[in-house]
Design a protein around this motif. Sequence first.
Motif, PDB file in Angstrom:
ATOM      1  N   ASP A  95      51.483  49.488 106.992  1.00  0.00           N
ATOM      2  CA  ASP A  95      50.994  48.756 105.821  1.00  0.00           C
ATOM      3  C   ASP A  95      51.656  49.259 104.546  1.00  0.00           C
ATOM      4  O   ASP A  95      52.040  48.467 103.677  1.00  0.00           O
ATOM      5  CB  ASP A  95      49.471  48.886 105.695  1.00  0.00           C
ATOM      6  CG  ASP A  95      48.720  48.164 106.794  1.00  0.00           C
ATOM      7  OD1 ASP A  95      49.330  47.316 107.492  1.00  0.00           O
ATOM      8  OD2 ASP A  95      47.510  48.457 106.962  1.00  0.00           O
ATOM      9  N   LEU A  99      54.063  47.175 101.951  1.00  0.00           N
ATOM     10  CA  LEU A  99      53.787  47.139 100.528  1.00  0.00           C
ATOM     11  C   LEU A  99      55.000  47.589  99.722  1.00  0.00           C
ATOM     12  O   LEU A  99      55.378  46.945  98.720  1.00  0.00           O
ATOM     13  CB  LEU A  99      52.585  48.033 100.203  1.00  0.00           C
ATOM     14  CG  LEU A  99      52.182  48.108  98.725  1.00  0.00           C
ATOM     15  CD1 LEU A  99      51.688  46.754  98.250  1.00  0.00           C
ATOM     16  CD2 LEU A  99      51.105  49.169  98.544  1.00  0.00           C
ATOM     17  N   GLU A 102      57.661  44.922  99.777  1.00  0.00           N
ATOM     18  CA  GLU A 102      57.312  43.815  98.875  1.00  0.00           C
ATOM     19  C   GLU A 102      57.639  44.164  97.437  1.00  0.00           C
ATOM     20  O   GLU A 102      58.133  43.347  96.670  1.00  0.00           O
ATOM     21  CB  GLU A 102      55.820  43.463  98.995  1.00  0.00           C
ATOM     22  CG  GLU A 102      55.464  42.766 100.288  1.00  0.00           C
ATOM     23  CD  GLU A 102      53.959  42.603 100.485  1.00  0.00           C
ATOM     24  OE1 GLU A 102      53.188  42.929  99.527  1.00  0.00           O
ATOM     25  OE2 GLU A 102      53.552  42.176 101.557  1.00  0.00           O
ATOM     26  N   GLU A 103      57.378  45.419  97.040  1.00  0.00           N
ATOM     27  CA  GLU A 103      57.674  45.859  95.691  1.00  0.00           C
ATOM     28  C   GLU A 103      59.178  45.884  95.439  1.00  0.00           C
ATOM     29  O   GLU A 103      59.638  45.577  94.341  1.00  0.00           O
ATOM     30  CB  GLU A 103      57.068  47.241  95.415  1.00  0.00           C
ATOM     31  CG  GLU A 103      55.579  47.211  95.241  1.00  0.00           C
ATOM     32  CD  GLU A 103      55.020  48.565  94.872  1.00  0.00           C
ATOM     33  OE1 GLU A 103      55.790  49.505  94.629  1.00  0.00           O
ATOM     34  OE2 GLU A 103      53.780  48.672  94.820  1.00  0.00           O
TER      35      GLU A 103
END
Length: 106
Positions: A95, A99, A102-103
């Motif tokens: 996870d 994340l 995505e950043e």
Amino acid sequence: MDSDVDVFAALASPVRRELTALLLDGPRPVNDLASHFAMSRPSVSEHLKVLRDAGLVSERRDGRQRIYRLEAEPLRELSEWLSPYERFWRERLSDLRKLLDEEDEL
């Protein structure tokens, strides 16, 4: 669960973890094991006693020598007990990776 506690306590020592690693290659006499440490043979024997009491090693006599062998069953049981926690952390890290990916895309 008491045996799990014994296994955890036995493996808490870096010396005892190293002894189990040395025994991965097969049975060894206590003098051979002791030669890997900067401590007396009786001190190594005390560590081996803790491992033996936890069921992690077995001992047999061959003449005047004591030969130690790794017993894998407690490690398998410990691995099974730890498995859900390993999955938990693997999912959390996955996870986190998603994340961070995505950043990076932003």
